[in-house]
Design a protein around this motif. Structure first.
Motif, mmCIF file in Angstrom:
data_model
loop_
_atom_site.group_PDB
_atom_site.id
_atom_site.type_symbol
_atom_site.label_atom_id
_atom_site.label_comp_id
_atom_site.label_asym_id
_atom_site.label_seq_id
_atom_site.Cartn_x
_atom_site.Cartn_y
_atom_site.Cartn_z
ATOM 1 N N GLY A 79 -29.482 2.670 9.355
ATOM 2 C CA GLY A 79 -30.693 1.846 9.342
ATOM 3 C C GLY A 79 -31.576 2.065 8.133
ATOM 4 O O GLY A 79 -32.388 1.203 7.797
ATOM 5 N N ASN A 80 -31.389 3.203 7.465
ATOM 6 C CA ASN A 80 -32.204 3.502 6.284
ATOM 7 C C ASN A 80 -31.640 2.940 4.989
ATOM 8 O O ASN A 80 -32.272 3.045 3.938
ATOM 9 C CB ASN A 80 -32.371 5.016 6.122
ATOM 10 N N VAL A 81 -30.425 2.347 5.038
ATOM 11 C CA VAL A 81 -29.801 1.898 3.792
ATOM 12 C C VAL A 81 -29.279 0.464 3.846
ATOM 13 O O VAL A 81 -28.786 -0.053 2.837
ATOM 14 C CB VAL A 81 -28.637 2.836 3.383
ATOM 15 N N THR A 82 -29.362 -0.212 4.990
ATOM 16 C CA THR A 82 -28.706 -1.527 5.131
ATOM 17 C C THR A 82 -29.328 -2.629 4.278
ATOM 18 O O THR A 82 -28.709 -3.671 4.075
ATOM 19 C CB THR A 82 -28.711 -1.985 6.599
ATOM 20 N N GLY A 120 -20.277 -0.071 12.163
ATOM 21 C CA GLY A 120 -21.198 -1.005 12.801
ATOM 22 C C GLY A 120 -21.212 -2.374 12.169
ATOM 23 O O GLY A 120 -20.462 -2.675 11.232
ATOM 24 N N ALA A 121 -22.095 -3.215 12.685
ATOM 25 C CA ALA A 121 -22.161 -4.610 12.241
ATOM 26 C C ALA A 121 -22.583 -4.748 10.791
ATOM 27 O O ALA A 121 -22.307 -5.770 10.153
ATOM 28 C CB ALA A 121 -23.130 -5.386 13.142
ATOM 29 N N THR A 122 -23.245 -3.731 10.233
ATOM 30 C CA THR A 122 -23.732 -3.812 8.848
ATOM 31 C C THR A 122 -22.840 -3.030 7.886
ATOM 32 O O THR A 122 -23.316 -2.536 6.867
ATOM 33 C CB THR A 122 -25.180 -3.289 8.753
ATOM 34 N N ARG A 136 -22.496 10.599 9.093
ATOM 35 C CA ARG A 136 -21.095 10.331 8.790
ATOM 36 C C ARG A 136 -20.788 8.838 8.706
ATOM 37 O O ARG A 136 -19.742 8.453 8.190
ATOM 38 C CB ARG A 136 -20.198 10.959 9.860
ATOM 39 N N HIS A 137 -21.688 7.975 9.191
ATOM 40 C CA HIS A 137 -21.473 6.532 9.143
ATOM 41 C C HIS A 137 -21.743 5.950 7.759
ATOM 42 O O HIS A 137 -21.615 4.743 7.554
ATOM 43 C CB HIS A 137 -22.359 5.825 10.179
ATOM 44 N N ILE A 138 -22.129 6.813 6.828
ATOM 45 C CA ILE A 138 -22.410 6.382 5.463
ATOM 46 C C ILE A 138 -21.472 7.123 4.513
ATOM 47 O O ILE A 138 -21.423 8.352 4.517
ATOM 48 C CB ILE A 138 -23.874 6.669 5.071
ATOM 49 N N GLN A 195 -17.624 -1.306 17.794
ATOM 50 C CA GLN A 195 -18.197 -0.543 16.673
ATOM 51 C C GLN A 195 -17.188 -0.540 15.527
ATOM 52 O O GLN A 195 -16.435 0.422 15.354
ATOM 53 C CB GLN A 195 -18.500 0.893 17.136
ATOM 54 N N PRO A 196 -17.148 -1.622 14.708
ATOM 55 C CA PRO A 196 -16.187 -1.663 13.600
ATOM 56 C C PRO A 196 -16.380 -0.456 12.679
ATOM 57 O O PRO A 196 -17.507 -0.081 12.356
ATOM 58 C CB PRO A 196 -16.541 -2.970 12.872
ATOM 59 N N THR A 197 -15.253 0.128 12.262
ATOM 60 C CA THR A 197 -15.320 1.338 11.437
ATOM 61 C C THR A 197 -14.325 1.243 10.286
ATOM 62 O O THR A 197 -13.174 0.845 10.478
ATOM 63 C CB THR A 197 -14.996 2.582 12.282
ATOM 64 N N ILE A 198 -14.788 1.614 9.086
ATOM 65 C CA ILE A 198 -13.921 1.705 7.913
ATOM 66 C C ILE A 198 -13.621 3.181 7.680
ATOM 67 O O ILE A 198 -14.527 3.963 7.390
ATOM 68 C CB ILE A 198 -14.601 1.119 6.661
ATOM 69 N N ALA A 199 -12.364 3.550 7.832
ATOM 70 C CA ALA A 199 -11.983 4.950 7.582
ATOM 71 C C ALA A 199 -11.982 5.221 6.076
ATOM 72 O O ALA A 199 -11.844 4.315 5.254
ATOM 73 C CB ALA A 199 -10.613 5.228 8.180
ATOM 74 N N LEU A 200 -12.138 6.499 5.708
ATOM 75 C CA LEU A 200 -12.208 6.848 4.292
ATOM 76 C C LEU A 200 -10.897 6.586 3.558
ATOM 77 O O LEU A 200 -10.899 6.177 2.392
ATOM 78 C CB LEU A 200 -12.595 8.328 4.138
ATOM 79 N N ARG A 201 -9.768 6.789 4.231
ATOM 80 C CA ARG A 201 -8.489 6.606 3.543
ATOM 81 C C ARG A 201 -8.313 5.172 3.054
ATOM 82 O O ARG A 201 -8.002 4.961 1.864
ATOM 83 C CB ARG A 201 -7.330 7.020 4.444
#
Length: 577
Positions: free
Chosen positions: A407-410, A447-449, A466-468, A504-510
Motif C-alpha cells: 500500500g505504500n508503493v502502489t 495482489g491486485a496491484t 516480502r510482497h515487494i 491473491q495473484p503472486t509473481i514468484a522471483l524465479r
C-alpha cells in the motif's frame, strides 16, 4: 426556464461530467416547484384535493380497509422549503396516502419455486419490477405477509434500505406477490396521479429529505416513521397531468441527448484506439507520419482523463520496441551486456550471492524484432540482485526504521505516511541486498496491484515486506530506461502470465528474474528516456486540460441550471466560463 441561454451554451456543457443526469434532476426540481408548466387559474385548487383525500380515507376506514387516520395539521409557512404557486398546497406524504407500509421484517424461506413471487430491493427498477432471479414463497407465508402489505398494480414501490435507497417505481405486475421490508408500499387515493407522485419521489428535493433521515452504519435505511412526515407539494389534478406529460417529453429529449453523447464517445474511442493501434503495429516507413497524426489529433479525440492511460501505455510500448527515437549507430548493446555481466559478478562475489542462471533465449520466445544494435536478455542480467523483503513477519516498534507494505508503493512513489516501524536492531540484521537504497527499484509482486515499479529516490533507511521485490540496477544501465522497461506492457504482460493463485495473484522471483527484456545501446537508452519524459509531460498537460475543461463545463452547467430557479446576473455565467 431560460431555454435560450441553455441552448446557447449547450455545446460547452454537453460533455460535462454527468450532464444528462443533472438535466434530469433539474427537470424534476422544476416540476416539484411548479416551474415546469404554466398554472391555469381555472384549475380546481389543491386544497380541494386534500378534502377529497380526507373523504376517501374516511370511506375506507368505514369499510374496514384502512385504520382510523388523524386529520392532517396545516404546515406553518416557516416550515415551507420554498414558495409554491398559489393554487398548490404543502402536505405530509403520510397524509396523502391511503396506506404506507413495507414488507416482512423477517426473511421467510424462499427459493426458485413456490406459490407466490417474493420481491426484494434487487427487483425494483425505474421501469418496473424486474423478474430476473425472482424467488418464491409458499402460500402460507404469502398470506401472512400480504395481510399487512398488499401491493396491487399501480401502487408505488420505494426502496428504503441499502445503497439503492430512493429507487422508486410503479408496480406493473398484475398478480399478487410478497415483499421484504427493504421495499415500502405506497397506496394512493384516486385523486392523485401515481405517475406524478412517482416523479416527485424521484426529485432531488424529496431524495435530499430521505438522505437526511437515513440511519445505520453498515446498511443505511429510511424508516416509515421518517417517510410519513416528509414534506410533499401538491398541484391541482389538471396540472398534475400537464406536469407528467411535460416531464415525459423532456425525459425523452434527455434520452436522445444521452444516446447522442454515447454515440460521440464511442466514435472518439474507436478513432483514438485505431490511431494507437497504428502506432503499436508500426510500419517503419509510415511511423513518423502515424505518430505525427496521432499526437496531433489526440486532443480532439480524447474527452476524458481516463483515455490518456492508453496513450501512456502506447508510449511505453513504442519505447521498448525501439520505435520512439531513431537509431544512431551507437556501440551495440552486446558490448554493454559484457560490462554489465562483470558488474553483476563483482557484486555477487562481494556479497557472497549465488548468481542467477538465466533461461536460454530462443528465437521462438521473442515477442518482436528489435532494431540493429539491440539485444534480448533476461531481467536478471540487468540487475545486481532481484530479491524481496524478509519472509518472516518483522517485530513491531514504536520507534525505529520504516517498514513499507504494498500500500505504500502502489502509486509508483514511496509513501511513508502511516507506515509501520521495526526496531533498528532488526533492520541491522538484514543483508544489504534486502534493504532498498537510493536508486533501487521496488516492484509489487502480490495482489491486485502487482506489476507496479517505484523508484527509490530517498536516502532514508527502510525495509519492505516480502510482497515487494527489490531490484538493484547496475551502474552501466540507464536507470530511467529501466523504469520505462518495468512499466511497459511488455513486462506487465509477462507478469500477468507468470502469476499463480486466484484470490491473491503472486509473481514468484524465479519467473520475474527470467522476464525477457530488450536492451538498446546505452546512448539510445538515454534518448529513449528523455523522449518518454517529454511525451509523458504532454500526457500530463492534456490530462490536466481535460480535467480543467470538465470542471469548467460542470460549473457552467450548474450556473445555467441554477439560473432557472434563482435568476442570475449575466456576469455570473461569464465567470463560470
Amino acid at each position: 426556464m431560460n431555454a435560450e441561454c441553455l441552448l446557447k451554451h449547450y455545446e460547452k456543457i454537453a460533455d460535462a461530467p454527468a450532464a444528462i443526469g443533472c438535466l434530469r434532476g433539474f427537470i424534476l426540481d422544476l416540476a416539484v416547484r411548479g416551474k415546469l408548466v404554466s398554472q391555469d387559474p381555472n384549475d380546481e385548487p389543491a386544497s380541494t384535493l386534500l378534502k377529497q383525500i380526507a373523504t376517501e380515507k374516511a370511506r375506507l376506514v368505514k369499510a374496514g380497509d384502512i385504520r382510523k387516520f388523524v386529520e392532517p395539521i396545516s404546515i406553518p409557512s416557516e416550515e415551507h422549503p420554498f414558495e409554491l404557486p398559489r393554487n398548490w398546497q404543502w402536505a405530509r406524504l403520510g397524509d396523502l396516502l391511503t396506506k404506507l407500509t413495507d414488507g416482512t421484517h423477517h426473511s421467510p424461506p424462499n427459493g426458485p419455486t413456490g406459490d407466490f413471487k417474493y420481491v426484494t430491493a434487487k427487483n425494483i427498477k425505474n421501469d418496473g419490477v424486474l423478474l430476473d432471479d425472482i424467488t418464491y414463497v409458499s402460500r402460507e407465508v404469502h398470506e401472512e405477509i400480504f395481510a399487512r402489505c398488499n401491493p396491487e398494480k399501480g401502487d408505488i414501490l420505494y426502496i428504503k434500505d441499502g445503497a439503492t435507497t430512493g429507487v422508486v417505481t410503479v408496480n406493473d405486475l398484475d398478480e399478487p406477490f410478497s415483499m421484504l421490508s427493504s421495499v415500502a408500499l405506497l397506496k394512493l387515493p384516486t385523486c392523485l396521479l401515481n405517475r406524478l407522485v412517482l416523479l416527485f419521489l424521484r426529485s432531488p428535493f424529496f431524495y435530499d429529505q430521505m438522505r437526511g433521515f437515513m440511519k445505520g452504519a453498515a446498511i443505511t435505511r429510511v424508516t416509515l416513521k421518517r417517510m410519513g412526515p416528509a414534506l410533499f407539494p401538491i398541484p391541482p389534478l389538471a396540472e398534475q397531468r400537464r406536469i407528467v406529460n411535460k416531464v415525459d417529453e423532456l425525459m425523452g429529449l434527455c434520452d436522445r441527448l444521452e444516446a447522442a453523447h454515447i454515440g460521440r464517445e464511442a466514435v472518439r474511442d474507436r478513432l483514438a484506439a485505431a490511431s494507437l493501434v497504428r502506432l503499436n503495429a508500426t510500419d517503419p516507413q509510415t511511423f513518423q507520419a502515424d505518430a505525427h497524426f496521432t499526437l496531433g489529433a489526440l486532443s480532439a479525440l480524447t474527452t476524458r482523463p481516463d483515455q490518456i492511460k492508453a496513450l501512456r501505455q502506447t508510449i511505453l510500448n513504442l519505447a521498448v520496441r525501439g520505435k520512439l527515437v531513431p537509431q544512431a549507430g551507437d556501440e551495440p548493446a552486446s558490448k554493454l551486456l559484457k560490462r554489465i555481466a562483470e558488474e553483476i559478478a563483482a557484486y555477487a562475489k562481494a556479497h557472497r550471492l549465488g548468481q542467477s542462471h538465466a533461461k536460454l533465449i530462443v528465437d521462438d520466445d521473442l515477442p518482436f524484432a528489435t532494431p540493429n544494435g539491440w539485444e534480448w536478455t533476461r531481467l536478471c542480467a540487468l540487475f545486481k540482485a532481484i530479491t524481496d523483503g524478509d519472509h518472516q513477519p518483522p517485530p513491531k516498534a514504536d520507534k525505529g526504521v520504516a517498514f513499507l507494505t504494498i500500500g505504500n508503493v502502489t502509486t509508483g512513489r514511496l509513501d511513508f505516511t502511516g507506515c509501520r516501524l521495526v526496531p533498528k536492531t532488526y533492520f541491522k540484521t538484514l543483508p544489504p541486498y534486502r534493504t532498498p537504497a537510493k536508486g533501487d527499484i521496488l516492484y509489487t509482486v502480490v495482489g491486485a496491484t502487482y506489476g507496479r515499479p517505484a523508484l527509490v529516490e530517498t536516502d532514508r533507511a527502510f525495509c519492505v515486506q516480502r510482497h515487494i521485490a527489490i531490484l538493484k540496477p547496475v551502474e552501466a544501465m540507464s536507470l530511467r530506461f529501466l523504469m520505462v522497461l518495468l512499466a511497459s506492457p511488455l513486462i506487465y504482460d509477462q507478469a500477468t502470465r507468470s502469476t499463480t493463485g486466484t484470490a491473491q495473484p503472486t509473481i514468484a522471483l524465479r519467473p520475474l528474474r527470467n522476464f525477457l527484456a530488450p536492451v538498446p545501446p546505452l546512448p539510445e537508452q538515454h534518448r529513449i528516456a528523455a523522449k518518454v519524459d517529454e511525451l509523458m509531460a504532454l500526457c500530463d498537460r492534456l490530462e490536466a486540460s481535460l480535467t480543467a475543461s470538465a470542471g469548467t463545463r460542470r460549473r457552467l452547467l450548474d450556473a445555467l441550471l441554477a439560473e432557472a430557479l434563482t435568476p442570475a446576473d449575466a456576469g455570473e455565467l461569464e465567470a463560470a466560463e
